[in-house]
Design an enzyme around this catalytic site. Structure first.
Site, mmCIF file in Angstrom:
data_model
loop_
_atom_site.group_PDB
_atom_site.id
_atom_site.type_symbol
_atom_site.label_atom_id
_atom_site.label_comp_id
_atom_site.label_asym_id
_atom_site.label_seq_id
_atom_site.Cartn_x
_atom_site.Cartn_y
_atom_site.Cartn_z
ATOM 1 N N MET A 90 25.361 11.507 113.123
ATOM 2 C CA MET A 90 25.208 12.834 113.746
ATOM 3 C C MET A 90 24.586 13.806 112.742
ATOM 4 O O MET A 90 25.274 14.635 112.145
ATOM 5 C CB MET A 90 26.563 13.320 114.255
ATOM 6 C CG MET A 90 27.222 12.351 115.226
ATOM 7 S SD MET A 90 28.817 12.914 115.852
ATOM 8 C CE MET A 90 29.815 12.841 114.353
ATOM 9 N N ASP A 91 23.279 13.711 112.580
ATOM 10 C CA ASP A 91 22.581 14.459 111.541
ATOM 11 C C ASP A 91 21.924 15.721 112.112
ATOM 12 O O ASP A 91 21.315 15.678 113.186
ATOM 13 C CB ASP A 91 21.507 13.562 110.911
ATOM 14 C CG ASP A 91 20.936 14.146 109.637
ATOM 15 O OD1 ASP A 91 21.590 15.026 109.039
ATOM 16 O OD2 ASP A 91 19.827 13.731 109.248
ATOM 17 N N GLY A 92 22.049 16.823 111.374
ATOM 18 C CA GLY A 92 21.334 18.030 111.751
ATOM 19 C C GLY A 92 22.200 19.209 112.147
ATOM 20 O O GLY A 92 21.686 20.258 112.548
#
Length: 270
Positions: A30-32
């Site tokens: 879950m990047d960003g």
């Protein structure tokens, strides 16, 4: 009325997709979240809260489609290197969301999901660790699907832990055999086998992932499921995690179905 129509259309699409192969295990990096916070000039931690809503949507899509295992990379051991204020904020958010999972109307109870927390849980703050243990105990009898939440986790730590556990187990076996006079060393036999290490992995309860999705366009695995991801499909949409939606989910499933025969062939060659 609008939500009813949308839900009906989604179920129709999933019905059509179910004609093809459905992934058994999808994992998410879950990047960003922090970049989303900066982009929209939000308060610290706001991106993670919006990201939690995105996670609930992804879980709903996965379980409605029939994906049995979902794994999320929630908190890396490396994340402890962030500022104490950010780490504490993330721990507080994690505690709050774990408590939500325990509520009767939560997605976990709605879909019959068993929850595992995977990683070096001793590194977590005591309130979070105890809440994680309560969640695992409370959902232990659920059997329709599985959600693995990787916290205080890295693959290198997982592999190191598995090797240490395997060595200790083998040492105990040899010590017991020595005491009874039944141990005869054989240089041609490997004391520790691949299966010994695999059974001590944090993720030993789940099959290897079919798909790993990492948002924000990054193509790195960042020390996530390195042991398990040799033959899975990697998908890196450019959207930040809080922005991920049904369109990206549909696209990755269609692509998986297109190359699934090739992936199966690669697995059989191992």
């Amino acid at each position: 009325m609008y939500d009813t129509i949308v839900n009906f259309l989604r179920k129709c699409i999933f019905y059509v997709l179910s004609v093809g192969p459905i992934p058994n295990h999808i994992a998410f990096i879950m990047d960003g979240n922090r970049r989303y916070t900066k982009r929209w000039n939000l308060m610290q931690g706001a991106g993670h809260k919006v990201g939690y809503s995105a996670l609930m949507s992804m879980l709903k899509y996965c379980y409605e489609l029939g994906v049995r295992y979902v794994t999320i990379y929630a908190f890396s051991i490396d994340n402890f290197k962030r500022t104490p204020e950010e780490v504490q904020s993330l721990m507080d958010l994690m505690l709050d969301k774990i408590e939500e999972l325990l509520k009767e109307e939560s997605i976990v109870n709605r879909y019959g999901i068993r929850v595992y927390f995977s990683g070096n849980l001793k590194l977590l703050s005591e309130p979070v660790r105890l809440a994680a243990e309560r969640a695992m105990l409370a959902t232990a009898k659920n059997s329709k699907a599985v959600l693995s939440i990787c916290v205080a986790y890295t693959s290198t730590n997982e592999i190191l832990h598995a090797v240490q556990e395997s060595c200790e187990e083998k040492w105990d076996e040899i010590t017991l055999l020595n005491s009874s006079g039944g141990y005869e060393p054989d240089e041609n036999v490997n004391l520790i086998k691949l299966t010994d290490i695999e059974k001590h992995m944090y993720m030993a309860f789940a099959p290897d992932p079919d798909i790993i999705i990492r948002t924000s366009g990054e193509t790195r695995l960042s020390n996530f499921l390195l042991w398990q991801s040799a033959n899975c499909y990697l998908y890196s949409p450019s959207v930040l995690w809080p922005e991920i939606g049904f369109r990206q989910f549909l696209w990755v499933i269609l692509n998986f179905q297109r190359i699934q025969v090739y992936l199966d062939k690669k697995r059989k060659q191992v």
